[in-house]
Design a protein around this motif. Structure first.
Motif, PDB file in Angstrom:
ATOM      1  N   VAL A   1      -0.925  -3.486 -26.232  1.00 47.25           N
ATOM      2  CA  VAL A   1       0.035  -4.262 -25.568  1.00 47.25           C
ATOM      3  C   VAL A   1      -0.241  -4.189 -24.334  1.00 47.25           C
ATOM      4  N   SER A   2       0.268  -5.202 -23.408  1.00 49.06           N
ATOM      5  CA  SER A   2      -0.050  -4.949 -22.029  1.00 49.06           C
ATOM      6  C   SER A   2       1.325  -5.300 -21.316  1.00 49.06           C
ATOM      7  N   ILE A   3       1.487  -4.484 -20.076  1.00 50.54           N
ATOM      8  CA  ILE A   3       2.631  -4.861 -19.061  1.00 50.54           C
ATOM      9  C   ILE A   3       1.935  -4.770 -17.727  1.00 50.54           C
ATOM     10  N   ALA A   4       2.547  -5.694 -17.057  1.00 49.29           N
ATOM     11  CA  ALA A   4       2.427  -5.752 -15.586  1.00 49.29           C
ATOM     12  C   ALA A   4       3.478  -5.395 -14.724  1.00 49.29           C
ATOM     13  N   VAL A   5       3.228  -4.646 -13.655  1.00 54.23           N
ATOM     14  CA  VAL A   5       4.510  -4.239 -12.775  1.00 54.23           C
ATOM     15  C   VAL A   5       4.183  -4.515 -11.331  1.00 54.23           C
ATOM     16  N   PRO A   6       5.346  -4.371 -10.610  1.00 54.80           N
ATOM     17  CA  PRO A   6       5.237  -4.417  -9.191  1.00 54.80           C
ATOM     18  C   PRO A   6       5.009  -3.119  -8.592  1.00 54.80           C
TER      19      PRO A   6
ATOM     20  N   VAL B   1      -6.570  -1.382  -0.665  1.00 54.11           N
ATOM     21  CA  VAL B   1      -6.537   0.138  -0.377  1.00 54.11           C
ATOM     22  C   VAL B   1      -6.761   1.179  -1.424  1.00 54.11           C
ATOM     23  N   PRO B   2      -7.264   2.080  -1.165  1.00 50.24           N
ATOM     24  CA  PRO B   2      -7.572   3.029  -2.435  1.00 50.24           C
ATOM     25  C   PRO B   2      -6.410   3.491  -2.834  1.00 50.24           C
ATOM     26  N   ALA B   3      -6.376   4.176  -4.074  1.00 44.56           N
ATOM     27  CA  ALA B   3      -5.276   4.721  -4.703  1.00 44.56           C
ATOM     28  C   ALA B   3      -4.571   5.786  -3.774  1.00 44.56           C
ATOM     29  N   ASP B   4      -5.057   6.721  -3.035  1.00 44.57           N
ATOM     30  CA  ASP B   4      -4.561   7.769  -2.491  1.00 44.57           C
ATOM     31  C   ASP B   4      -4.034   7.260  -0.819  1.00 44.57           C
ATOM     32  N   HIS B   5      -4.047   5.993  -0.660  1.00 45.82           N
ATOM     33  CA  HIS B   5      -3.573   5.389   0.535  1.00 45.82           C
ATOM     34  C   HIS B   5      -2.116   5.486   0.302  1.00 45.82           C
ATOM     35  N   ALA B   6      -1.150   5.390   1.464  1.00 48.51           N
ATOM     36  CA  ALA B   6       0.354   5.559   1.422  1.00 48.51           C
ATOM     37  C   ALA B   6       0.951   4.380   0.840  1.00 48.51           C
ATOM     38  N   ARG B   7       0.176   3.231   1.306  1.00 46.17           N
ATOM     39  CA  ARG B   7       0.709   1.940   0.682  1.00 46.17           C
ATOM     40  C   ARG B   7       0.194   1.164  -0.554  1.00 46.17           C
ATOM     41  N   SER B   8      -0.661   2.205  -1.293  1.00 39.41           N
ATOM     42  CA  SER B   8      -1.139   1.632  -2.630  1.00 39.41           C
ATOM     43  C   SER B   8      -0.135   1.508  -3.640  1.00 39.41           C
ATOM     44  N   ASN B   9      -0.219   0.408  -4.338  1.00 36.95           N
ATOM     45  CA  ASN B   9       0.904   0.423  -5.335  1.00 36.95           C
ATOM     46  C   ASN B   9       0.510   1.340  -6.486  1.00 36.95           C
ATOM     47  N   ALA B  10      -0.938   1.415  -6.718  1.00 36.71           N
ATOM     48  CA  ALA B  10      -1.637   2.082  -7.823  1.00 36.71           C
ATOM     49  C   ALA B  10      -1.117   3.564  -7.535  1.00 36.71           C
TER      50      ALA B  10
ATOM     51  N   VAL C   1      -0.902   1.134 -24.834  1.00 39.69           N
ATOM     52  CA  VAL C   1      -0.235   0.224 -23.681  1.00 39.69           C
ATOM     53  C   VAL C   1      -1.141   0.321 -22.692  1.00 39.69           C
ATOM     54  N   ASP C   2      -1.294  -0.891 -21.991  1.00 37.58           N
ATOM     55  CA  ASP C   2      -2.310  -1.209 -20.998  1.00 37.58           C
ATOM     56  C   ASP C   2      -1.306  -1.722 -19.687  1.00 37.58           C
ATOM     57  N   VAL C   3      -1.486  -0.838 -18.624  1.00 44.07           N
ATOM     58  CA  VAL C   3      -0.566  -1.321 -17.567  1.00 44.07           C
ATOM     59  C   VAL C   3      -1.409  -1.770 -16.398  1.00 44.07           C
ATOM     60  N   LEU C   4      -1.041  -2.768 -15.880  1.00 42.78           N
ATOM     61  CA  LEU C   4      -1.568  -3.537 -14.814  1.00 42.78           C
ATOM     62  C   LEU C   4      -0.450  -3.713 -13.716  1.00 42.78           C
ATOM     63  N   LEU C   5      -1.047  -4.285 -12.702  1.00 45.32           N
ATOM     64  CA  LEU C   5      -0.050  -4.385 -11.475  1.00 45.32           C
ATOM     65  C   LEU C   5       0.054  -5.760 -11.332  1.00 45.32           C
ATOM     66  N   THR C   6       0.992  -6.408 -10.906  1.00 40.73           N
ATOM     67  CA  THR C   6       1.239  -7.646 -10.598  1.00 40.73           C
ATOM     68  C   THR C   6       0.249  -8.076  -9.206  1.00 40.73           C
ATOM     69  N   ASP C   7       0.297  -6.989  -8.254  1.00 42.65           N
ATOM     70  CA  ASP C   7      -0.650  -7.222  -7.037  1.00 42.65           C
ATOM     71  C   ASP C   7      -0.822  -5.873  -6.584  1.00 42.65           C
ATOM     72  N   GLU C   8      -1.757  -6.029  -5.647  1.00 36.11           N
ATOM     73  CA  GLU C   8      -2.095  -4.577  -5.137  1.00 36.11           C
ATOM     74  C   GLU C   8      -2.846  -4.929  -3.609  1.00 36.11           C
ATOM     75  N   ARG C   9      -2.219  -4.095  -2.595  1.00 34.51           N
ATOM     76  CA  ARG C   9      -2.717  -4.041  -1.395  1.00 34.51           C
ATOM     77  C   ARG C   9      -4.328  -3.440  -1.524  1.00 34.51           C
TER      78      ARG C   9
END
Length: 222
Positions: free
Chosen positions: A34-39, A71-80, A61-69
């Protein structure tokens, strides 16, 4: 569209988390993943803090983002990065996360490469949306470069967009968001409620939320 009003934000958080669990459990009755996308952002983080401890078959469960800046995951503004801190932990650490950012690529190149990988997750079983006072959702910003392409019926699953004054972003297309089996929009404050009301009478290019909210449950608290 179903509208649910809550007496406070804490009750909203608990109810939305439980509704997501119910939706995912219903989808998990089938034999497949199953899949879920979150902000990202501060609004859904408390929901994630509750959801991550839910008794689910997270390994399916597969988790996706609705959107992403872009930037790499360790960036302060990364949704990941936000998901790793609030959702992909506790029991939910067993979930499979689908990252978008590709080191060394620009947003448009990375979106083109990743779009095909999203095919297997569409239609999404559950999507959780936020909305800005400007009536954007995901990274579908009014006036953004690439908005028309991302709003098109035949858009790629993942699209690059550039809003004025912001870093490059990628976003699930309006078609992908709108095709989710279960949709939840979470908004706080009188300004967001007024913006949603206004969006219902606006053109999708001016109010992108109006293109994806049909059939959704709107969860609101002051």
């Amino acid at each position: 569209m179903k509208f649910k009003e809550y007496p406070d934000r804490e009750m909203l958080v608990m109810d939305v988390a439980q509704q997501i669990v119910t939706d995912l459990n219903m989808a998990l009755v089938g034999p497949d993943r199953v899949s879920i996308a979150v902000p990202g952002g501060t609004t859904p983080a408390p929901i994630f803090d509750v959801l991550c401890a839910a008794d689910l078959d997270w390994a399916r469960v597969d988790v996706l983002l609705t959107d992403e800046r872009w930037v790499p995951a360790d960036h302060a503004r990364s949704n990941a990065g936000l998901l790793y801190r609030h959702l992909l932990m506790d029991r939910a650490a067993d979930a499979h996360f689908v990252p978008y950012y590709v080191e060394g690529m620009k947003a448009k190149e990375g979106a083109a490469q990743t779009s095909g990988l999203i095919e297997q997750h569409v239609p999404l079983d559950v999507v959780v949306l936020g909305m800005g006072a400007d009536m954007h959702t995901a990274s579908l910003f009014p006036g953004a470069l690439g908005l028309s392409d991302a709003m098109a019926a035949d858009a790629p699953h993942l699209c690059a967009v550039q809003a004025e004054g912001q870093e490059p972003r990628v976003t699930l297309s309006a078609a992908v968001l709108n095709s989710a089996v279960q949709k939840h929009l979470v908004i706080f404050g009188d300004d967001k409620r007024a913006a949603l009301d206004a969006a219902m009478d606006a053109q999708p290019e001016d109010a992108p939320i109006s293109a994806v909210v049909q059939g959704a449950t709107v969860h609101w608290a002051a």
